[in-house]
Design an enzyme around this catalytic site. Structure first.
Site, PDB file in Angstrom:
ATOM      1  N   ASN A   2     -12.260  41.577  -7.218  1.00  0.00           N
ATOM      2  CA  ASN A   2     -11.837  40.290  -7.797  1.00  0.00           C
ATOM      3  C   ASN A   2     -10.445  40.337  -8.440  1.00  0.00           C
ATOM      4  O   ASN A   2     -10.288  40.091  -9.643  1.00  0.00           O
ATOM      5  CB  ASN A   2     -12.871  39.852  -8.857  1.00  0.00           C
ATOM      6  CG  ASN A   2     -13.527  38.540  -8.479  1.00  0.00           C
ATOM      7  OD1 ASN A   2     -13.049  37.829  -7.595  1.00  0.00           O
ATOM      8  ND2 ASN A   2     -14.622  38.219  -9.135  1.00  0.00           N
ATOM      9  N   ALA A  24     -18.278  30.668  -5.669  1.00  0.00           N
ATOM     10  CA  ALA A  24     -18.942  30.923  -4.384  1.00  0.00           C
ATOM     11  C   ALA A  24     -19.098  32.426  -4.155  1.00  0.00           C
ATOM     12  O   ALA A  24     -20.185  32.915  -3.810  1.00  0.00           O
ATOM     13  CB  ALA A  24     -18.145  30.287  -3.243  1.00  0.00           C
ATOM     14  N   GLY A  25     -18.006  33.153  -4.369  1.00  0.00           N
ATOM     15  CA  GLY A  25     -18.051  34.603  -4.150  1.00  0.00           C
ATOM     16  C   GLY A  25     -18.986  35.279  -5.139  1.00  0.00           C
ATOM     17  O   GLY A  25     -19.721  36.214  -4.781  1.00  0.00           O
ATOM     18  N   ASP A  26     -18.976  34.814  -6.373  1.00  0.00           N
ATOM     19  CA  ASP A  26     -19.842  35.418  -7.398  1.00  0.00           C
ATOM     20  C   ASP A  26     -21.315  35.202  -7.039  1.00  0.00           C
ATOM     21  O   ASP A  26     -22.142  36.114  -7.172  1.00  0.00           O
ATOM     22  CB  ASP A  26     -19.569  34.781  -8.765  1.00  0.00           C
ATOM     23  CG  ASP A  26     -18.103  34.868  -9.163  1.00  0.00           C
ATOM     24  OD1 ASP A  26     -17.426  35.810  -8.727  1.00  0.00           O
ATOM     25  OD2 ASP A  26     -17.648  33.984  -9.910  1.00  0.00           O
ATOM     26  N   GLY A  58     -14.270  33.428   2.683  1.00  0.00           N
ATOM     27  CA  GLY A  58     -14.440  31.978   2.700  1.00  0.00           C
ATOM     28  C   GLY A  58     -15.392  31.542   3.793  1.00  0.00           C
ATOM     29  O   GLY A  58     -16.468  32.117   3.966  1.00  0.00           O
ATOM     30  N   ARG A 117      -7.642  33.315 -23.558  1.00  0.00           N
ATOM     31  CA  ARG A 117      -8.584  34.437 -23.546  1.00  0.00           C
ATOM     32  C   ARG A 117      -7.965  35.745 -24.022  1.00  0.00           C
ATOM     33  O   ARG A 117      -8.634  36.780 -24.000  1.00  0.00           O
ATOM     34  CB  ARG A 117      -9.157  34.614 -22.130  1.00  0.00           C
ATOM     35  CG  ARG A 117      -8.138  35.027 -21.096  1.00  0.00           C
ATOM     36  CD  ARG A 117      -8.616  34.892 -19.666  1.00  0.00           C
ATOM     37  NE  ARG A 117      -9.798  35.640 -19.347  1.00  0.00           N
ATOM     38  CZ  ARG A 117     -10.294  35.749 -18.105  1.00  0.00           C
ATOM     39  NH1 ARG A 117      -9.683  35.144 -17.094  1.00  0.00           N
ATOM     40  NH2 ARG A 117     -11.375  36.440 -17.882  1.00  0.00           N
ATOM     41  N   TYR A 119      -6.319  29.065 -19.224  1.00  0.00           N
ATOM     42  CA  TYR A 119      -7.116  30.050 -19.982  1.00  0.00           C
ATOM     43  C   TYR A 119      -6.590  30.251 -21.401  1.00  0.00           C
ATOM     44  O   TYR A 119      -5.380  30.259 -21.617  1.00  0.00           O
ATOM     45  CB  TYR A 119      -7.048  31.423 -19.299  1.00  0.00           C
ATOM     46  CG  TYR A 119      -7.676  31.484 -17.932  1.00  0.00           C
ATOM     47  CD1 TYR A 119      -9.038  31.697 -17.792  1.00  0.00           C
ATOM     48  CD2 TYR A 119      -6.897  31.352 -16.784  1.00  0.00           C
ATOM     49  CE1 TYR A 119      -9.615  31.768 -16.532  1.00  0.00           C
ATOM     50  CE2 TYR A 119      -7.471  31.423 -15.521  1.00  0.00           C
ATOM     51  CZ  TYR A 119      -8.829  31.632 -15.405  1.00  0.00           C
ATOM     52  OH  TYR A 119      -9.400  31.697 -14.169  1.00  0.00           O
TER      53      TYR A 119
HETATM   54  N1  LIG Z   1     -15.813  26.338   2.866  1.00  0.00           N
HETATM   55  C1  LIG Z   1     -16.907  27.099   2.869  1.00  0.00           C
HETATM   56  N2  LIG Z   1     -17.933  26.812   3.700  1.00  0.00           N
HETATM   57  C2  LIG Z   1     -19.046  27.567   3.728  1.00  0.00           C
HETATM   58  N3  LIG Z   1     -19.225  28.652   2.976  1.00  0.00           N
HETATM   59  C3  LIG Z   1     -18.245  28.999   2.124  1.00  0.00           C
HETATM   60  C4  LIG Z   1     -17.029  28.254   2.020  1.00  0.00           C
HETATM   61  N4  LIG Z   1     -16.241  28.847   1.088  1.00  0.00           N
HETATM   62  C5  LIG Z   1     -16.936  29.909   0.627  1.00  0.00           C
HETATM   63  N5  LIG Z   1     -18.127  30.011   1.243  1.00  0.00           N
HETATM   64  C6  LIG Z   1     -19.169  31.019   1.020  1.00  0.00           C
HETATM   65  O1  LIG Z   1     -18.852  31.726  -0.163  1.00  0.00           O
HETATM   66  C7  LIG Z   1     -18.592  33.098   0.130  1.00  0.00           C
HETATM   67  C8  LIG Z   1     -17.466  33.581  -0.740  1.00  0.00           C
HETATM   68  O2  LIG Z   1     -16.343  32.778  -0.559  1.00  0.00           O
HETATM   69  P1  LIG Z   1     -14.879  33.339  -0.741  1.00  0.00           P
HETATM   70  O3  LIG Z   1     -13.983  32.154  -0.761  1.00  0.00           O
HETATM   71  O4  LIG Z   1     -14.625  34.386   0.268  1.00  0.00           O
HETATM   72  O5  LIG Z   1     -14.975  34.072  -2.140  1.00  0.00           O
HETATM   73  P2  LIG Z   1     -14.389  33.761  -3.575  1.00  0.00           P
HETATM   74  O6  LIG Z   1     -15.184  32.607  -4.109  1.00  0.00           O
HETATM   75  O7  LIG Z   1     -14.642  35.044  -4.298  1.00  0.00           O
HETATM   76  O8  LIG Z   1     -12.937  33.456  -3.387  1.00  0.00           O
HETATM   77  C9  LIG Z   1     -18.298  33.135   1.619  1.00  0.00           C
HETATM   78  O9  LIG Z   1     -18.599  34.407   2.166  1.00  0.00           O
HETATM   79  C10 LIG Z   1     -19.228  32.051   2.125  1.00  0.00           C
HETATM   80  O10 LIG Z   1     -20.555  32.518   2.199  1.00  0.00           O
HETATM   81  O1  LIG Z   2     -11.073  34.587 -14.694  1.00  0.00           O
HETATM   82  C1  LIG Z   2     -12.295  34.782 -14.792  1.00  0.00           C
HETATM   83  O2  LIG Z   2     -12.783  35.638 -15.548  1.00  0.00           O
HETATM   84  C2  LIG Z   2     -13.229  34.018 -14.008  1.00  0.00           C
HETATM   85  O3  LIG Z   2     -14.343  34.415 -13.954  1.00  0.00           O
HETATM   86  C3  LIG Z   2     -12.781  32.785 -13.274  1.00  0.00           C
HETATM   87  C4  LIG Z   2     -13.805  32.209 -12.328  1.00  0.00           C
HETATM   88  O4  LIG Z   2     -14.968  31.754 -12.970  1.00  0.00           O
HETATM   89  C5  LIG Z   2     -14.230  33.170 -11.265  1.00  0.00           C
HETATM   90  O5  LIG Z   2     -13.200  34.044 -10.960  1.00  0.00           O
HETATM   91  C6  LIG Z   2     -14.653  32.385 -10.081  1.00  0.00           C
HETATM   92  O6  LIG Z   2     -14.762  33.269  -9.021  1.00  0.00           O
HETATM   93  P1  LIG Z   2     -14.827  32.845  -7.514  1.00  0.00           P
HETATM   94  O7  LIG Z   2     -16.207  33.200  -7.082  1.00  0.00           O
HETATM   95  O8  LIG Z   2     -13.800  33.696  -6.875  1.00  0.00           O
HETATM   96  O9  LIG Z   2     -14.530  31.367  -7.428  1.00  0.00           O
END
Ligand SMILES: Nc1ncnc2c1ncn2[C@@H]1O[C@H](COP(=O)(O)OP(=O)(O)O)[C@@H](O)[C@H]1O
Ligand SMILES: O=C(O)C(=O)C[C@H](O)[C@H](O)COP(=O)(O)O
Length: 306
Positions: A165, A255-257, A226, A103, A101
């Site tokens: 987050n 994915a989470g976003d 996840g 930033r 980063y």
């Molecule tokens: N390996 C995976 N297989 C299927 N779905 C996934 C997987 N990883 C993430 N997801 C989906 O993305 C959502 C958020 O993932 P997670 O890893 O908990 O969040 P973040 O991206 O914020 O770390 C999960 O609730 C699920 O729906």
């Molecule tokens: O640092 C920041 O401001 C960011 O936004 C980094 C990443 O783009 C998200 O944190 C991804 O988020 P995940 O859904 O958890 O993978």
């Protein structure tokens, strides 16, 4: 009166992805923007606003043009002379990704520097979204300005959604993050945490503990974990909702976003929390099968529908 719009507050960075060397590809990304991207794709008739602060350099202009081309406005966000956007690069070692980063002096750090502009951007919104990363890039005085603006929007009828987050490297001390995030939860209607973040920040032993703890603070909570089931905590009960099995995830960034954006779009459309989580899992499963945080709108829409 709250209007029909959806607003997300935070920092969108320039994103370098692809090969190192002459083939870097520039895109845009950041947690709150990724969520608004999915939310906007899935509730397109609602005006979408990305609330931040921008520079007056060519890269900030590109960013704002990119938002506009995709139907996303910037409300009354300030344009700050001589400021510029933050940047992150994605490096691949095999399939393992890491982020670098730049930033520390990004324009977005001034998103609460003009309280009146911030309040104006949050007018007429049915939903206001922000995250722990939004808090992490602001100083203590700016936290107060931000939370006051969010509370004001909430008092006029906006729903407030928040994802803690937790990103340890953006905070000086863990205790500061705990305090700021608890203050944010006090003005939140829908909390969308991820279990490993909560485990790091609050020491929760299991997702159930996170759901129980946050369920006492916020009316509607979805704990992501996840590929494990998400847990809904609402009305004093906990309900697990299994994720979609993805045989070979390509890239879990965002994915989470995207889950959050889809969940909120479904709730705004009147779907019950369980149905909203099923849709959000499908959308997130589609996102882990594409590179980068932003999947094409059509991919998101196909996954969201029944
Ligand atoms: N390996 C995976 N297989 C299927 N779905 C996934 C997987 N990883 C993430 N997801 C989906 O993305 C959502 C958020 O993932 P997670 O890893 O908990 O969040 P973040 O991206 O914020 O770390 C999960 O609730 C699920 O729906
Ligand atoms: O640092 C920041 O401001 C960011 O936004 C980094 C990443 O783009 C998200 O944190 C991804 O988020 P995940 O859904 O958890 O993978």
């Amino acid at each position: 009166m709250a209007g029909n719009g959806v607003a997300s507050i935070g920092e969108c960075m320039l994103e370098l992805s692809g090969q190192a060397g002459p083939n870097w590809r520039m895109g845009f990304g950041g947690d709150t923007f990724n969520t608004l991207w999915a939310l906007h794709a899935l509730s397109g008739d609602r005006p979408a606003t990305y609330v931040s602060a921008f520079g007056d350099d060519p890269f900030s202009r590109d960013q704002i043009d990119f938002f506009a081309q995709n139907g996303i406005g910037i409300g009354a966000s300030p344009i700050i002379p001589d400021a510029r956007p933050g940047l992150y690069a994605i490096t691949l070692t095999g399939a393992e990704r890491s982020f670098t980063y730049w930033r520390g002096d990004a324009a977005a750090r001034q998103l609460a520097s003009d309280a009146a502009a911030l309040e104006k951007s949050l007018e007429n919104q049915s939903l206001v979204y922000f995250s722990g990363i939004t808090l992490a890039i602001l100083d203590h005085a700016a936290h107060k300005t931000l939370l006051a603006a969010v509370a004001k929007a909430r008092a006029t009828g906006s729903l407030v959604a928040f994802d803690p987050n937790y990103r340890p490297r953006l905070w000086r001390r863990r205790e500061e993050a705990q305090t700021a995030i608890l203050d944010a939860l006090a003005v939140t209607d829908i909390a969308l945490p991820t279990f490993p973040d909560e485990q790091m920040l609050f020491g929760d032993a299991a997702p159930q503990k996170t759901a129980e703890r946050l369920g006492k603070l916020v009316g509607e909570v979805v704990v992501k974990n996840g590929e494990e089931p998400a847990l809904i905590a609402a009305n004093g009960t906990l309900q697990p909702v299994p994720a979609v099995h993805v045989a070979a995830p390509v890239d879990t960034t965002g994915a989470g976003d995207s889950f959050n954006g889809a969940y909120l779009a479904a709730r705004l459309a009147g779907h019950a929390p369980t149905d909203a989580v099923l849709r959000a899992h499908r959308v997130a499963a589609a996102v882990v099968q594409v590179r980068g945080a932003l999947a094409p709108f059509e991919t998101l829409r196909a996954a969201f529908e029944d």
